[in-house]
Motif scaffolding. Structure first.
Motif, short mmCIF file in Angstrom:
data_model
loop_
_atom_site.label_atom_id
_atom_site.label_comp_id
_atom_site.label_asym_id
_atom_site.label_seq_id
_atom_site.Cartn_x
_atom_site.Cartn_y
_atom_site.Cartn_z
N SER A 1 0.75 -1.18 -0.10
CA SER A 1 -0.16 0.14 -0.16
C SER A 1 0.60 1.25 0.01
CB SER A 1 -0.80 0.14 1.25
OG SER A 1 -0.21 0.42 2.41
N ILE A 2 0.28 2.53 -0.21
CA ILE A 2 1.02 3.63 -0.19
C ILE A 2 1.74 4.06 1.39
CG2 ILE A 2 -1.17 5.04 0.79
CD1 ILE A 2 1.44 6.14 -1.92
N ASP A 3 1.09 3.30 2.26
CA ASP A 3 1.68 3.52 3.60
C ASP A 3 2.75 2.65 3.94
OD1 ASP A 3 -0.04 5.75 4.66
OD2 ASP A 3 -1.62 4.15 4.87
N THR A 4 3.24 1.86 2.93
CA THR A 4 4.64 0.82 3.07
C THR A 4 5.87 1.85 3.73
OG1 THR A 4 3.71 -0.42 1.65
CG2 THR A 4 5.89 -0.63 2.02
N ALA A 5 6.05 2.89 3.13
CA ALA A 5 7.37 3.58 3.40
C ALA A 5 7.02 3.94 4.88
CB ALA A 5 7.49 4.85 2.58
N MET A 6 5.90 4.38 5.43
CA MET A 6 5.86 4.71 6.71
C MET A 6 6.42 3.62 7.60
SD MET A 6 2.28 5.50 9.05
CE MET A 6 1.73 6.72 7.96
N HIS A 7 6.06 2.39 7.53
CA HIS A 7 6.17 1.24 8.14
C HIS A 7 7.62 0.75 8.00
CE1 HIS A 7 1.94 0.43 9.54
NE2 HIS A 7 1.65 0.95 8.40
N GLY A 8 8.21 1.01 6.62
CA GLY A 8 9.51 0.43 6.61
C GLY A 8 10.66 1.48 6.96
N LEU A 9 10.64 2.72 6.88
CA LEU A 9 11.41 3.46 7.22
C LEU A 9 11.78 4.00 8.67
CD1 LEU A 9 11.06 6.07 3.94
CD2 LEU A 9 12.51 3.86 4.39
N VAL A 10 10.39 3.79 9.37
CA VAL A 10 10.29 4.07 10.86
C VAL A 10 11.33 3.14 11.54
CG1 VAL A 10 9.01 4.23 13.02
CG2 VAL A 10 8.23 5.25 10.89
N ASP A 11 12.15 3.53 12.51
CA ASP A 11 13.14 2.78 13.14
C ASP A 11 12.51 2.08 14.34
OD1 ASP A 11 15.32 1.19 14.00
OD2 ASP A 11 16.43 3.10 14.74
N ALA A 12 11.76 1.28 14.22
CA ALA A 12 10.77 0.32 15.11
C ALA A 12 10.50 -1.22 14.74
CB ALA A 12 9.91 1.18 15.69
#
Length: 681
Positions: A109-120
C-alpha cells in the motif's frame, strides 16, 4: 506441505485482529500494521530482514497472512537513495514491487514507506475517531501537546506517501521519548520494540484522546436542537424513510446505478437535529478514508422532518441539481492536465433531518460501509467541535486524494462487475423450489435479493444461505394481502435502497376436474397467482417509476397458460391470467423503461414446492404413474426428453434480465424441454 507461519507474522495478525475488532480503534479497512523480523533467504541460505505489512485493501479485523505484503528491508531502505522528491513520490509505489520477498501476498500500500522507514520493529497506523478529532481540530497541534505532552508528536498534514514515511522516521529519531504521532487531518501512528509494546502504545494514544475529549469537551458541541428537525417517532420515521428511499436512490444514481443503505442510529439522528449540522456537513469529511467513501460532502435535505412528502421529493430534485453543479465546479477548480475524468457528480451520502442517512455504493457492503464512515466523520466533528472547531484539510487536498492517479489505478485493477451488479431483486415464493433457485442465480450474478415467502422461516434460511444481509434479506409476505406486500417493499427499499427486478413466482395448485373444483379452490388459486401478481407488480411499478432506473418484472407463468390439460381448470385459467398480465403491463410500463416478460415452465417436479405439497400426487393420479416417476414421465413426453429442474427456470430469468435482451419486453420463454402443444403462436 505448507510452511509454518513465521512467529512475527502470527503475532502481527493477532494484534491486527484485536485492534481491528474494536471500531473505536479504526474504521473498516482503515489503517495498517506491520512487523519486522528475520527469516532464511531461500537463495543464499543466510538471514535476511523482512517487513510484513498489511497490503492494499482488506480489513485489520479479518486480516489473513495472504493479506500481508512481505518486503526485504535492505532494498526498501535503499529506496531513499533513488527517491526523486515529493513531486514524483507516487513513482515509489511501483518501486516497492522490486523489494518484495517471494511470490504471493498482497500488493504493497501507499503507507508501506511509513512502516519500513520508521526505526521500530512494530508500527501501527490507525484511524480512530478520537485521534482524527484532534487531527482535524483548528488548533490540533496545541491540543496534541496538551493531551499527550511530549510522548506523542504532531505531524502537519501531508498526503500519504514516501515523503510522509521519511517525515515520521525523522520525527521518531528526533524524539526518542515519543511513542507515536498524530497526523494532521489523517489519523495516528504508534510504534514499539515488541508487538505488545506497539499495541499498548496505540491503545494509550486512542484512549487518552478519548478521555481528553470527554473531560475537556463542552456539552452539545453541535449546538441546540432545531425545531422541526427532531427525530420522528420510530414507525413514522421508517415509513417516511421508505417513502423517500426510491426518490433518494434516483438522486444517487443519475450517473451510475447504486445500491443503498439506510441508517437511523442515535448518532445520526442527533447530529441532524442540531443547529450546526448544515455548516459542518458543508465542510465535508477529512480523513482520506472517509471522503473516498463518502464523496467530498453529503447532500442535506433542508426541510422540517414533517414536511409534506411531495415537497420533500421536489426539494430533493432541486438540491440534486445544485449538488451536481457544485461538484462539477469543484472538479473544474482543481483538475489539471492528466487528471482522471470526473467519475460522477451524484452524492454518496444523503442526510434527511428527523429521518436518517441514506448511503450508496456499487454494492450493499460498499453502501453500508460508506454510511459507517460518515458516522465516523460525525464522531470526529463532535470531538473537534467539543474542544476547538472542526477544520478539515483544504478542498484542493481532498481533490488530490479523490482523483489521485494511484486511486485511479486501484479502480482499474478491480474486477469487472457481474451482470446484475447494483440491481435489487424481490422474488416471491423464494423459500423453496423455483423461487429459491431464482434467488440463488440472481445473487450469484451480482444482485441483492429480497427473499419473500409466506413461510418466513424458509425465507430466512434461504437468505442466510445466500450470504446474509449484504446480499439477501428475508421478508414474510402473503401475496394476497395488499398490506403485507406494501410492507415487503418497504423492507426492501430500506435494506437496499430500492427494487429493480421483481419475480412473481408465488404459487399454489389444486388439480381437480371441473365438477369437483369448488369456488374456494378457484378463488384461492386466483388470489395467490393472478391477484397476487397484480398486487406485487403494482407496488413494484410505484418504486421503479420513482427511481427512474427502469426495471424488470418477470412472471413465472406456466405452459398450462396456453395448453389445455385435463382436470386443471383453476390452475390453467389463473396461469392464462398471469400470461396476459405480462402483455398488458409490457404495453403500459414501457414508457418508464420497465420491461415485463414471462417464463412458462412445465413439469418441474424435483425441488418444487408446489409438487411437494400434493400437486405431484394429484397429477400422478391423473396420468396413472407413480409419484416418484412423475418427473421422468413429463420428460418423456417432451421433444428433448429432458427433465426440467428449478435451475433451468432460473437460467431463463437471468437470460431475460442479465442485459443481453435489453430490448425485449412482452415475451414468454418456454422452459418445458419442448411441448409442441404449448408452442406460442
Amino acid at each position: 506441505m505448507a510452511s509454518a507461519i513465521h512467529p512475527e507474522v502470527a503475532g502481527l495478525l493477532a494484534r491486527s485482529h484485536r485492534l481491528g475488532s474494536d471500531p473505536r480503534n479504526t474504521n473498516y479497512a482503515g489503517g495498517n500494521t506491520s512487523a519486522k523480523g528475520t527469516t532464511t533467504d531461500p537463495v543464499t541460505g543466510g538471514e535476511t530482514e523482512l517487513l510484513w505489512v498489511k497490503g492494499s485493501g482488506g480489513d485489520l479485523g479479518t486480516l489473513k497472512a495472504e493479506g500481508l505484503a512481505a518486503l526485504r528491508l535492505d532494498r526498501l531502505r535503499a529506496l531513499k537513495a533513488v527517491y526523486p522528491g515529493v513531486e514524483r513520490e507516487d513513482e515509489m509505489v511501483a518501486a516497492f514491487d522490486y523489494c518484495l520477498h517471494g511470490k504471493g501476498g498482497a500488493a504493497p500500500s501507499i503507507d508501506t514507506a511509513m512502516h519500513g522507514l520508521v526505526d521500530a520493529a512494530h508500527v501501527d497506523h490507525l484511524h480512530p475517531d478520537s485521534g482524527i478529532a484532534l487531527a482535524c481540530a483548528a488548533d490540533g497541534e496545541k491540543l496534541t501537546a496538551e493531551c499527550f505532552g511530549d510522548k506523542v508528536v504532531w505531524v502537519p498534514w501531508r498526503r500519504p506517501g514516501f515523503q510522509l514515511g521519511l517525515d515520521i522516521a525523522a520525527i521518531k529519531e528526533a524524539n526518542p521519548q515519543a511513542i507515536g504521532c498524530v497526523l494532521g487531518g489523517h489519523g495516528v501512528t504508534a510504534w514499539g520494540g515488541t508487538s505488545e509494546e506497539c499495541e499498548a502504545n496505540s491503545l494509550h494514544i486512542i484512549r487518552t484522546a478519548e478521555a481528553f475529549l470527554a473531560e475537556k469537551g463542552r456539552p452539545e458541541p453541535f449546538g441546540p436542537v432545531t425545531e422541526g428537525h427532531e427525530p420522528l417517532p420510530d414507525d413514522e420515521r421508517r415509513a417516511r424513510a421508505a417513502a423517500l428511499a426510491p426518490h433518494v436512490r434516483a438522486v444517487a444514481s443519475a450517473d451510475f446505478p447504486q445500491v443503498g443503505h439506510f441508517t437511523d442510529s442515535e448518532v445520526v439522528l442527533d447530529f441532524l437535529s442540531r443547529a450546526e449540522h448544515p455548516r459542518l456537513a458543508a465542510l465535508g469529511t477529512s480523513c482520506p478514508d472517509h471522503f473516498l467513501r463518502t464523496k467530498v460532502r453529503p447532500l442535506v435535505l433542508d426541510l422540517p422532518a414533517d414536511a409534506p412528502l411531495e415537497q420533500a421529493v421536489a426539494r430533493l430534485a432541486e438540491l440534486h441539481t445544485e449538488y451536481r453543479a457544485e461538484y462539477r465546479a469543484y472538479y473544474e477548480r482543481h483538475a489539471v492536465a492528466g487528471s482522471p475524468a470526473m467519475r460522477g457528480a451524484d452524492p454518496a451520502i444523503v442526510l434527511v433531518p428527523g429521518v436518517g442517512m441514506f448511503s450508496f455504493g456499487k454494492d450493499k457492503q460498499t453502501a453500508r460501509v460508506a454510511g459507517e464512515f460518515y458516522v465516523n466523520a460525525i464522531n470526529v466533528m463532535r470531538g473537534a467541535e467539543a474542544v476547538s472547531s472542526y477544520s478539515p484539510i483544504e478542498e484542493s487536498e481532498k481533490f488530490r486524494i479523490e482523483y489521485w492517479d494511484l486511486e485511479e489505478a486501484k479502480l482499474r485493477r478491480m474486477p469487472a462487475p457481474k451482470p446484475l451488479a447494483t440491481r435489487v431483486a424481490l422474488v416471491t415464493g423464494a423459500g423453496s423450489g423455483i423461487g429459491r433457485a431464482v434467488a440463488g442465480r440472481l445473487v450469484a450474478d451480482g444482485a441483492c435479493v429480497v427473499v419473500a415467502d409466506l413461510d418466513g422461516t424458509a425465507a430466512a434460511t434461504v437468505a442466510e444461505e445466500l450470504g446474509g444481509p449484504d446480499r439477501a434479506v428475508a421478508v414474510t409476505v402473503d401475496v394476497t394481502s395488499e398490506e403485507q406486500i406494501a410492507h415487503a417493499f418497504r423492507e426492501a427499499v430500506l435494506a437496499f435502497g430500492g427494487v429493480d427486478l421483481v419475480v412473481n413466482n408465488a404459487g399454489i395448485s389444486i388439480s381437480k376436474p371441473l365438477l369437483e373444483t369448488t369456488a374456494k379452490d378457484w378463488d384461492l388459486q386466483h388470489d395467490i397467482m393472478a391477484r397476487g401478481s397484480f398486487l406485487v407488480s403494482r407496488e413494484a411499478a410505484r418504486v421503479m417509476i420513482a427511481q427512474k432506473l427502469g426495471g424488470d418484472i418477470i412472471y413465472i407463468a406456466s405452459k398450462n397458460g396456453v395448453f389445455a390439460g385435463p382436470n386443471n381448470i383453476a390452475y390453467g385459467a389463473t396461469k392464462a391470467d398471469q400470461a396476459h398480465q405480462v402483455r398488458l403491463l409490457a404495453a403500459e410500463l414501457g414508457e418508464h423503461g420497465i420491461r415485463v416478460n414471462g417464463v412458462n415452465p412445465d413439469g418441474v417436479v424435483r425441488g418444487s414446492g408446489i409438487f411437494a405439497h400434493g400437486w405431484g400426487a394429484q397429477r400422478a393420479a391423473v396420468y396413472g404413474v407413480e409419484e416418484d416417476k412423475l418427473g421422468e414421465f413429463y420428460a418423456q413426453r417432451t421433444l428433448l426428453k429432458r427433465e426440467v429442474l428449478p435451475e433451468h427456470v432460473a437460467n431463463a430469468v437471468f437470460a431475460l434480465t442479465g442485459g443481453d435482451l435489453s430490448h425485449t419486453t412482452g415475451l414468454h420463454i418456454p422452459v418445458d424441454a419442448g411441448v409442441a402443444a404449448a408452442f406460442l403462436r
